[in-house]
Motif scaffolding. Structure first.
Motif, PDB file in Angstrom:
ATOM      1  N   LEU A   7       0.845  -3.139  -8.033  1.00  0.00           N
ATOM      2  CA  LEU A   7       1.597  -4.097  -7.215  1.00  0.00           C
ATOM      3  C   LEU A   7       2.803  -4.671  -7.948  1.00  0.00           C
ATOM      4  O   LEU A   7       3.593  -5.396  -7.344  1.00  0.00           O
ATOM      5  CB  LEU A   7       0.664  -5.228  -6.758  1.00  0.00           C
ATOM      6  CG  LEU A   7      -0.554  -4.780  -5.942  1.00  0.00           C
ATOM      7  CD1 LEU A   7      -1.299  -5.999  -5.410  1.00  0.00           C
ATOM      8  CD2 LEU A   7      -0.171  -3.854  -4.805  1.00  0.00           C
ATOM      9  N   ASN A  10       4.799  -8.494  -7.584  1.00  0.00           N
ATOM     10  CA  ASN A  10       4.687  -8.863  -6.175  1.00  0.00           C
ATOM     11  C   ASN A  10       3.345  -9.560  -5.952  1.00  0.00           C
ATOM     12  O   ASN A  10       2.355  -9.215  -6.594  1.00  0.00           O
ATOM     13  CB  ASN A  10       4.763  -7.623  -5.276  1.00  0.00           C
ATOM     14  CG  ASN A  10       6.099  -6.915  -5.380  1.00  0.00           C
ATOM     15  OD1 ASN A  10       7.089  -7.347  -4.819  1.00  0.00           O
ATOM     16  ND2 ASN A  10       6.129  -5.817  -6.141  1.00  0.00           N
ATOM     17  N   TYR A  11       3.329 -10.504  -5.051  1.00  0.00           N
ATOM     18  CA  TYR A  11       2.158 -11.251  -4.604  1.00  0.00           C
ATOM     19  C   TYR A  11       1.846 -12.482  -5.463  1.00  0.00           C
ATOM     20  O   TYR A  11       1.743 -12.405  -6.684  1.00  0.00           O
ATOM     21  CB  TYR A  11       0.900 -10.362  -4.527  1.00  0.00           C
ATOM     22  CG  TYR A  11       0.880  -9.492  -3.302  1.00  0.00           C
ATOM     23  CD1 TYR A  11       0.546 -10.025  -2.063  1.00  0.00           C
ATOM     24  CD2 TYR A  11       1.205  -8.137  -3.376  1.00  0.00           C
ATOM     25  CE1 TYR A  11       0.546  -9.227  -0.923  1.00  0.00           C
ATOM     26  CE2 TYR A  11       1.212  -7.340  -2.245  1.00  0.00           C
ATOM     27  CZ  TYR A  11       0.883  -7.892  -1.020  1.00  0.00           C
ATOM     28  OH  TYR A  11       0.888  -7.111   0.109  1.00  0.00           O
ATOM     29  N   TYR A  19      -4.391  -9.643   0.880  1.00  0.00           N
ATOM     30  CA  TYR A  19      -4.303  -8.199   0.629  1.00  0.00           C
ATOM     31  C   TYR A  19      -5.695  -7.666   0.285  1.00  0.00           C
ATOM     32  O   TYR A  19      -6.145  -6.646   0.826  1.00  0.00           O
ATOM     33  CB  TYR A  19      -3.332  -7.960  -0.529  1.00  0.00           C
ATOM     34  CG  TYR A  19      -3.159  -6.527  -0.971  1.00  0.00           C
ATOM     35  CD1 TYR A  19      -2.001  -5.816  -0.648  1.00  0.00           C
ATOM     36  CD2 TYR A  19      -4.114  -5.882  -1.751  1.00  0.00           C
ATOM     37  CE1 TYR A  19      -1.816  -4.503  -1.084  1.00  0.00           C
ATOM     38  CE2 TYR A  19      -3.949  -4.575  -2.182  1.00  0.00           C
ATOM     39  CZ  TYR A  19      -2.791  -3.888  -1.845  1.00  0.00           C
ATOM     40  OH  TYR A  19      -2.630  -2.596  -2.280  1.00  0.00           O
ATOM     41  N   THR A 208       5.376   1.371  -4.671  1.00  0.00           N
ATOM     42  CA  THR A 208       5.890   0.750  -3.440  1.00  0.00           C
ATOM     43  C   THR A 208       5.019   0.982  -2.214  1.00  0.00           C
ATOM     44  O   THR A 208       4.787   0.060  -1.428  1.00  0.00           O
ATOM     45  CB  THR A 208       7.312   1.275  -3.159  1.00  0.00           C
ATOM     46  OG1 THR A 208       8.123   1.099  -4.325  1.00  0.00           O
ATOM     47  CG2 THR A 208       7.936   0.524  -2.010  1.00  0.00           C
ATOM     48  N   TRP A 211       2.116  -1.554  -1.649  1.00  0.00           N
ATOM     49  CA  TRP A 211       2.339  -2.996  -1.606  1.00  0.00           C
ATOM     50  C   TRP A 211       1.897  -3.619  -0.290  1.00  0.00           C
ATOM     51  O   TRP A 211       1.639  -4.824  -0.233  1.00  0.00           O
ATOM     52  CB  TRP A 211       3.807  -3.317  -1.888  1.00  0.00           C
ATOM     53  CG  TRP A 211       4.237  -2.930  -3.276  1.00  0.00           C
ATOM     54  CD1 TRP A 211       3.442  -2.491  -4.293  1.00  0.00           C
ATOM     55  CD2 TRP A 211       5.560  -2.936  -3.796  1.00  0.00           C
ATOM     56  NE1 TRP A 211       4.177  -2.216  -5.419  1.00  0.00           N
ATOM     57  CE2 TRP A 211       5.493  -2.479  -5.142  1.00  0.00           C
ATOM     58  CE3 TRP A 211       6.807  -3.274  -3.259  1.00  0.00           C
ATOM     59  CZ2 TRP A 211       6.619  -2.358  -5.951  1.00  0.00           C
ATOM     60  CZ3 TRP A 211       7.927  -3.162  -4.063  1.00  0.00           C
ATOM     61  CH2 TRP A 211       7.840  -2.710  -5.394  1.00  0.00           C
ATOM     62  N   ASP A 212       1.843  -2.829   0.760  1.00  0.00           N
ATOM     63  CA  ASP A 212       1.287  -3.265   2.029  1.00  0.00           C
ATOM     64  C   ASP A 212      -0.124  -2.688   2.109  1.00  0.00           C
ATOM     65  O   ASP A 212      -0.311  -1.478   2.050  1.00  0.00           O
ATOM     66  CB  ASP A 212       2.156  -2.746   3.184  1.00  0.00           C
ATOM     67  CG  ASP A 212       1.651  -3.183   4.546  1.00  0.00           C
ATOM     68  OD1 ASP A 212       0.483  -2.895   4.867  1.00  0.00           O
ATOM     69  OD2 ASP A 212       2.429  -3.790   5.299  1.00  0.00           O
TER      70      ASP A 212
END
Length: 223
Positions: A7, A10-11, A19, A208, A211-212
């Motif tokens: 990740l 991010n987050y 997540y 990438t 990340w979702d």
């Protein structure tokens, strides 16, 4: 297959908690690892393995801004990334990476050790020699080792290496170690089938596209 999500930067903790809940509800017996930023570590237990993107090879001490094993222990983290190109670019050289590897091995941690060449090395046809140099300082027989091949020229570009080239490189690495081998470098839903079909590919390390949580799940569940 091993599915590892990096990740990166991010987050927040609250975001990663959501997540993690989405991921946890939708995986079963797959081997899934997630590497959040250290500020987002969670104490809760999930079906996936939570790992550390970075650490300093010490329990604690006068190491400003670093993360020691005492901090990882608090969250039950025993899986780490070492040698990612983005850490190497910040100055982590071979002696320091060896120190990190040796410390992790001493603690019995699971290690994903990243190797990969830049575009110039790739174009010069020197990839195999370059990778050998990156591997020579670590114990390739360590039982908790996983090696991730991540060509720098493919990371974050949206353009993965061709399957034939990945296969050639993973075949070569397999002559050096019996550790599971991952591929990383713009892995996504469009190319995951081709990558999974490669003989010596035991999994993927995804940036990438992971990340979702829902997009990561699409890759995990892709037949």
């Amino acid at each position: 297959m091993i599915y590892a999500a990096n990740l990166k930067c991010n987050y927040t903790r609250s975001g990663f908690l959501e997540y993690a809940r989405v991921l946890d509800r939708n995986i079963s017996d797959q081997s899934v690892m997630v590497f959040p930023p250290s500020s987002a570590f969670l104490e809760a237990k999930f079906k996936f393995t939570q790992g550390a993107q970075n650490f300093y090879p010490a329990k604690s001490g006068s190491f400003t801004g670093e993360i020691g094993s005492d901090m990882l222990d608090e969250f039950g983290i025993t899986t780490v990334l070492i040698g990612h190109s983005e850490r190497r670019a910040l100055g982590e050289d071979e002696p320091f990476l060896k120190a990190k590897f040796d410390f992790a091995k001493q603690n019995g941690w699971d290690i994903i050790y990243c190797i990969g060449e830049d575009d110039i090395t790739h174009m010069n046809g020197s990839t195999k020699e370059f990778l050998c140099d990156q591997l020579e300082n670590i114990d390739l027989e360590y039982e908790n080792l996983v090696v991730a091949y991540e060509p720098i020229w493919a990371i974050g570009t949206g353009k993965s290496a061709k399957a034939e080239f990945i296969a050639e490189i993973l075949d070569f690495i397999s002559t050096k170690t019996t550790a599971p081998l991952l591929y990383g470098g713009s892995v996504n839903i469009a190319n995951i089938d081709d990558i999974k079909a490669i003989k010596n590919c035991d999994g993927v390390l995804i940036g990438t596209a992971s990340w979702d949580a829902n997009k990561f799940l699409e890759i995990i569940k892709k037949d």
